[in-house]
Design an enzyme around this catalytic site. Structure first.
Site: not given
Length: 372
Positions: A105, A154-156, A179, A183
């Site tokens: 992460s 994740t919001d990423e 990353y 995800k």
């Protein structure tokens, strides 16, 4: 903030066996501790025990709760990239609920070495989905009706925001780092296994988590420890990159709500109403240290600008309206409360920080820079 959330036992509603992947990690460990403290469920903790994995917090709970709790926690030392081992672990756990948190992460590490992120986050999620699909198809009756796989993301995956707007469940995916791309791929796999194979899944996408027991490579623990030791505090670029900070225990509330009461196939965005620039976060931590050790004030004098991270997303912010309106979730801590508790915890647990960094052979130096 006086917000009441259901206990883990109230939410599980008869689900007796829970498989948590990544339960040796920061957020996964918080989930495991909550399950042990608030329910009598059997918790199967699947973790490869990598550099950022640590069971100290869980062991503290087990010690406090005694033999009954110890018998309810089982560590499954398994790498998700090992398909056969994952299949065997799922068979052993025989779960009523799966919470999939295991992931590489750290964005900086994904820049330095992206391959492990694909292996863990993409191939690992595929292996888990296949094993859980086989398990689910063998269930019947109430157990099959209640079964869920909750995938935590994740919001990423949504990319970078401008000055206005917030991410929501309808925001298009636009990952910018190895990353976040890994995800995003895992999110799509989970949705595909739901739509194609009928696997009952729930997804959540969270903002930046912080709190006790986080491996000290992320922004908040790094700044606390460097300030406490009068070391230079690195601030990427101009320090105006914005993140929405979410206290980890509030995230656990949301995860258990979504896993147990969320609609199958539904995704929920979880944010802490804690939008701040990195500079503001660093300055707030320095102010906390000024109160703790006024003789060393101002700690803000230790802040040093460093070259920005490659592809550094400018702003993240989350609209948690769906999980609030549909499931009744609200954060129980505002940023000031959570940050104060976190600073205090790290100052009191510096030996633990040194121990886990030594074990991981991480000296606190910067990662993720591109070589010239």
């Amino acid at each position: 903030m006086s917000v009441s959330m259901p206990t883990a036992a109230e939410l599980l509603e008869g689900r007796r066996r829970v498989l948590v992947t990544g339960g040796g990690g920061f957020i996964g460990g918080a989930v495991v501790r909550r399950l042990l403290l608030e329910s009598d469920a059997l918790v199967f903790n699947l973790d490869k025990m990598g550099y950022a994995s640590d069971l100290t917090g869980i062991e503290a709970v087990l010690s406090e709760q005694g033999a009954a709790a110890t018998s309810r926690h089982q560590l499954l030392h398994v790498e998700l990239a090992d398909a056969d081992a994952v299949q065997q672990a799922v068979q052993q756990a025989d779960p009523d609920l799966v919470l999939h948190l295991a992931a590489e992460s750290h964005v900086d590490r994904s820049i330095s070495g992206p391959g492990v992120f694909l292996e863990s986050n993409v191939t690992g999620t595929y292996n888990l989905l296949q094993a859980v699909r086989t398990h689910y198809e063998g269930l019947s009756g109430d157990r099959k009706e209640r079964f869920r796989l909750h995938h935590i993301s994740t919001d990423e995956v949504f990319g970078s925001l401008g000055a206005e707007g917030r991410f929501s469940e309808t925001t298009p995916y636009d990952p910018r780092s190895p990353y976040s791309a890994s995800k995003a791929a895992s999110d799509h796999l989970v949705q595909a296994w739901h739509h194609t194979f009928g696997l009952p899944v729930v997804l959540t996408n969270c903002s930046n988590n912080y709190g006790p027991w986080q491996f000290p490579e992320k922004l908040i623990p790094v700044v606390i420890l460097k300030a406490a030791n009068a070391e230079s505090i690195p601030l990427y670029g101009d320090g105006l990159n914005v993140r929405d900070w979410l206290y980890v225990e509030d995230h656990v509330d949301a995860l258990l709500l979504a896993a147990c009461r969320g609609a199958v196939g539904r995704s929920y965005c979880v944010g802490g109403h804690g939008e701040r620039t990195n500079r503001k976060i660093v300055e707030a931590i320095c102010h906390q240290l000024d109160q703790h050790t006024p003789s060393a004030a101002p700690h803000s004098a230790l802040i040093r600008r460093v070259t920005d991270r490659p592809g550094h997303d400018r702003r993240y912010a989350i609209d948690p309206g769906r999980i609030s309106s549909e499931l009744g979730w609200q954060p129980r801590h505002n940023l000031e409360q959570g940050l104060q508790a976190t600073v205090t915890w790290y100052l009191e647990h510096q030996p633990w920080c040194s121990s886990v960094r030594d074990r991981a052979r991480y000296d606190g130096s910067r990662l993720g820079t591109l070589k010239p």
